[in-house]
Design an enzyme around this catalytic site. Structure first.
Site, PDB file in Angstrom:
ATOM      1  N   SER A  54       7.569   1.898   7.463  1.00  0.00           N
ATOM      2  CA  SER A  54       7.797   3.193   8.110  1.00  0.00           C
ATOM      3  C   SER A  54       9.140   3.223   8.820  1.00  0.00           C
ATOM      4  O   SER A  54       9.663   2.202   9.264  1.00  0.00           O
ATOM      5  CB  SER A  54       6.689   3.488   9.110  1.00  0.00           C
ATOM      6  OG  SER A  54       5.440   3.493   8.475  1.00  0.00           O
TER       7      SER A  54
HETATM    8  N1  SAH Z   1       2.402   0.022   8.838  1.00  0.00           N
HETATM    9  C1  SAH Z   1       3.419  -0.190   7.825  1.00  0.00           C
HETATM   10  C2  SAH Z   1       3.508   0.977   6.869  1.00  0.00           C
HETATM   11  C3  SAH Z   1       2.800   0.693   5.612  1.00  0.00           C
HETATM   12  S1  SAH Z   1       2.783   1.997   4.434  1.00  0.00           S
HETATM   13  C4  SAH Z   1       4.754  -0.484   8.514  1.00  0.00           C
HETATM   14  O1  SAH Z   1       4.763  -1.073   9.546  1.00  0.00           O
HETATM   15  O2  SAH Z   1       5.786  -0.168   7.991  1.00  0.00           O
HETATM   16  C5  SAH Z   1       1.059   2.352   4.404  1.00  0.00           C
HETATM   17  C6  SAH Z   1       0.159   1.278   3.883  1.00  0.00           C
HETATM   18  O3  SAH Z   1      -1.166   1.808   3.887  1.00  0.00           O
HETATM   19  C7  SAH Z   1       0.409   0.831   2.462  1.00  0.00           C
HETATM   20  O4  SAH Z   1       0.676  -0.544   2.466  1.00  0.00           O
HETATM   21  C8  SAH Z   1      -0.899   1.126   1.726  1.00  0.00           C
HETATM   22  O5  SAH Z   1      -1.264   0.138   0.774  1.00  0.00           O
HETATM   23  C9  SAH Z   1      -1.889   1.157   2.879  1.00  0.00           C
HETATM   24  N2  SAH Z   1      -3.140   1.879   2.656  1.00  0.00           N
HETATM   25  C10 SAH Z   1      -3.347   3.053   2.024  1.00  0.00           C
HETATM   26  N3  SAH Z   1      -4.653   3.374   2.037  1.00  0.00           N
HETATM   27  C11 SAH Z   1      -5.306   2.380   2.717  1.00  0.00           C
HETATM   28  C12 SAH Z   1      -6.657   2.114   3.067  1.00  0.00           C
HETATM   29  N4  SAH Z   1      -7.668   2.948   2.722  1.00  0.00           N
HETATM   30  N5  SAH Z   1      -6.945   1.003   3.762  1.00  0.00           N
HETATM   31  C13 SAH Z   1      -5.966   0.133   4.125  1.00  0.00           C
HETATM   32  N6  SAH Z   1      -4.670   0.305   3.818  1.00  0.00           N
HETATM   33  C14 SAH Z   1      -4.328   1.420   3.121  1.00  0.00           C
END
Ligand code: SAH
Length: 200
Positions: A51
């Site tokens: 993010s």
């Molecule tokens: N928090 C991260 C951003 C990750 S992007 C950061 O620090 O940058 C969002 C993430 O959510 C992705 O890796 C995706 O695989 C995950 N995701 C999507 N649906 C999900 C679910 N139902 N349970 C757990 N993770 C999920």
């Protein structure tokens, strides 16, 4: 990066200090390290992104308004960056990721930082994390059309949940629980990858 966050309106000093402490370049692919402190989302593999720093700071700041984060649950750990920042502000953090391969990378990224109050789990975050519930804070880093009921149920009686809602145009929805009352307020416009179900 922290000076820019201040200019963009982030005011919470705890959040700014945490953002200054966690080295974002350790969470992106080596070839992208030169962009790690720009204010943009970057690829982390498996079609997912880390993010944008402003959004990470803003989400944590909203959840901190007038209170402590306490025990926190993050859904969508990705590369582990936001979980690391959270671990410096919350008393305990559980971070759930549905993609095993990404979770392995997150573990590698996080190992050198030795954050003793952070635990990572592979799972479908739409189910929350019943074994560790209730949570004072739940933060969702992926967007869907609705709020998974399990997440509301796993909030502590005075807990807060922040989740991007919408498909193309998403907005952060803050849900504040007071006993059995759930008060909702809409916050910033955002853009996150989709909240999916199941694990891979
Ligand atoms: N928090 C991260 C951003 C990750 S992007 C950061 O620090 O940058 C969002 C993430 O959510 C992705 O890796 C995706 O695989 C995950 N995701 C999507 N649906 C999900 C679910 N139902 N349970 C757990 N993770 C999920």
């Amino acid at each position: 990066m922290v000076e820019r966050l201040r200019e963009q309106g982030i005011r919470d000093e705890k959040v700014l200090a945490a953002m200054a402490t966690i080295p974002r370049h350790q969470f992106v692919e080596k070839g992208l390290a030169f962009s790690a402190y720009d204010d943009c989302a970057l690829p982390i593999g498996l079609q997912q992104t880390i993010s944008q720093p402003f959004v990470v700071a803003r989400m944590i700041e909203i959840l901190c308004e007038g209170r402590h984060l306490g025990r926190a649950l993050e859904i969508g750990a990705g590369c582990g960056y936001q979980a690391a920042v959270l671990s410096l502000v919350a008393s305990e953090v559980y971070a759930v990721e549905r993609l095993r391969a990404l979770l392995d990378r997150a573990r590698e990224n996080l190992r050198p930082l030795r954050l003793p109050n952070l635990r990572l789990k592979c799972g479908d975050g739409t189910q929350g994390l019943p074994e560790a519930a209730p949570f004072d804070t739940i933060i969702v880093a992926a967007g869907g059309m609705s709020v998974p009921p399990a997440l509301k149920n796993q909030l502590a009686p005075d807990g807060r949940l922040l989740i991007p809602v919408g498909e193309a145009d998403q907005q952060l929805l803050l849900i504040e629980r007071q006993g059995n009352v759930f008060r909702e307020s809409w916050r910033d416009a955002v853009r996150f990858v989709p909240l999916l179900t199941g694990t891979e």
